[in-house]
Design an enzyme around this catalytic site. Structure first.
Site, PDB file in Angstrom:
ATOM      1  CG  HIS A  20      -1.397 -10.662  11.447  1.00 21.40           C
ATOM      2  ND1 HIS A  20      -1.764  -9.631  12.301  1.00 21.40           N
ATOM      3  CD2 HIS A  20      -0.048 -10.621  11.355  1.00 21.40           C
ATOM      4  CE1 HIS A  20      -0.674  -9.012  12.709  1.00 21.40           C
ATOM      5  NE2 HIS A  20       0.372  -9.583  12.161  1.00 21.40           N
ATOM      6  CB  THR A  67      -9.491  -3.770   0.610  1.00 16.49           C
ATOM      7  OG1 THR A  67      -8.519  -4.185   1.559  1.00 16.49           O
ATOM      8  CG2 THR A  67      -9.460  -2.266   0.462  1.00 16.49           C
ATOM      9  CG  ASN A  68      -8.542  -8.338   3.638  1.00 16.89           C
ATOM     10  OD1 ASN A  68      -8.038  -9.264   3.011  1.00 16.89           O
ATOM     11  ND2 ASN A  68      -7.824  -7.361   4.184  1.00 16.89           N
ATOM     12  CD  GLU A 124      -2.329  -4.102  -5.440  1.00 18.64           C
ATOM     13  OE1 GLU A 124      -2.898  -3.035  -5.660  1.00 18.64           O
ATOM     14  OE2 GLU A 124      -1.169  -4.359  -5.854  1.00 18.64           O
ATOM     15  CG  ASN A 131      -7.311 -12.063  12.255  1.00 15.54           C
ATOM     16  OD1 ASN A 131      -7.953 -11.096  11.830  1.00 15.54           O
ATOM     17  ND2 ASN A 131      -6.083 -11.923  12.752  1.00 15.54           N
TER      18      ASN A 131
END
Ligand code: GAR
Length: 197
Positions: A112, A13-14, A180, A110
């Site tokens: 997180h 999804t990212n 989201e 990254n």
């Protein structure tokens, strides 16, 4: 225009947020040129294919005999072959080291799913992060986009965004809210920051 390589392990999804951000112009100083997964079944690979982005699977055990250095070398070789300038770990849940970190120092970002330095470090990934936040009883969590160095989740913080924890949250509900309200927003912005120096 920087060339972006994305590493994924799962749903992606990212990655989808990055693809959408490129289309909408939030990412305007770079373009995604390849997606590499350490799992053949990752749905993110399908998302990449649908967007016409070349993909590759490199698995630590099945392809590299469980050797972390070989795993890192193979990923690094693919990124270089594709001319990648900036690497994005978008839900990449494996650890790598050596060559890749050296070759792409200060050029790996990254995402997180917590406010670092809370609930991070080795073994803290995916739902485990949200389980830990709920177990601790914190009222606010969030996401962090940061540069990657040899310390797990220890590189320079680029962006953070806070997310409220609500009564009755489960790890799954919290994970979705953090994605989201934080991850899908700050990851594309951090990538644009890095691409535009
Ligand atoms: C995301 O929540 C991401 O922040 C997390 O894994 C999930 C991947 O979802 N990453 C980590 O925990 C890294 N330590 P996605 O595949 O749908 O993007």
């Amino acid at each position: 225009m920087k060339k972006i390589g994305v590493l994924i392990s799962g749903g992606g999804t990212n990655l989808q947020a990055l693809i959408d951000a490129e289309k909408s112009g939030i990412i305007k100083s770079g373009r995604i040129v390849c997606v590499c997964s350490n799992s053949a079944g990752a749905y993110g690979l399908t998302r990449a294919e649908k967007a016409g982005i070349p993909t590759k699977v490199i698995r630590k055990n099945a392809d590299c005999g469980g050797d972390i250095d070989e795993f890192s070398r193979r990923i690094c070789a693919y990124m270089k072959e594709m001319g990648v300038d900036i690497i994005v770990l978008a839900g990449f849940l494996a650890i790598f080291g050596g060559e890749l970190l050296k070759e792409y120092a200060d050029r790996i970002v990254n995402i997180h799913p917590s406010l670092i330095p809370s609930f991070c470090g080795e073994g803290m990934y995916g739902l485990k992060v949200h389980e830990a936040a709920l177990d601790y009883g914190v009222k606010v969590t969030g996401a962090t986009a940061h540069l990657v160095n040899e310390v797990v989740d220890g590189g320079k913080i680029l962006l953070q965004k806070a997310v409220e924890i609500k009564d009755g949250d489960t790890p799954e509900i919290l994970q979705k809210r953090v994605m989201e309200q934080a991850e899908w927003i700050i990851l594309p912005r951090a990538v644009e920051m890095l691409c535009s120096d």
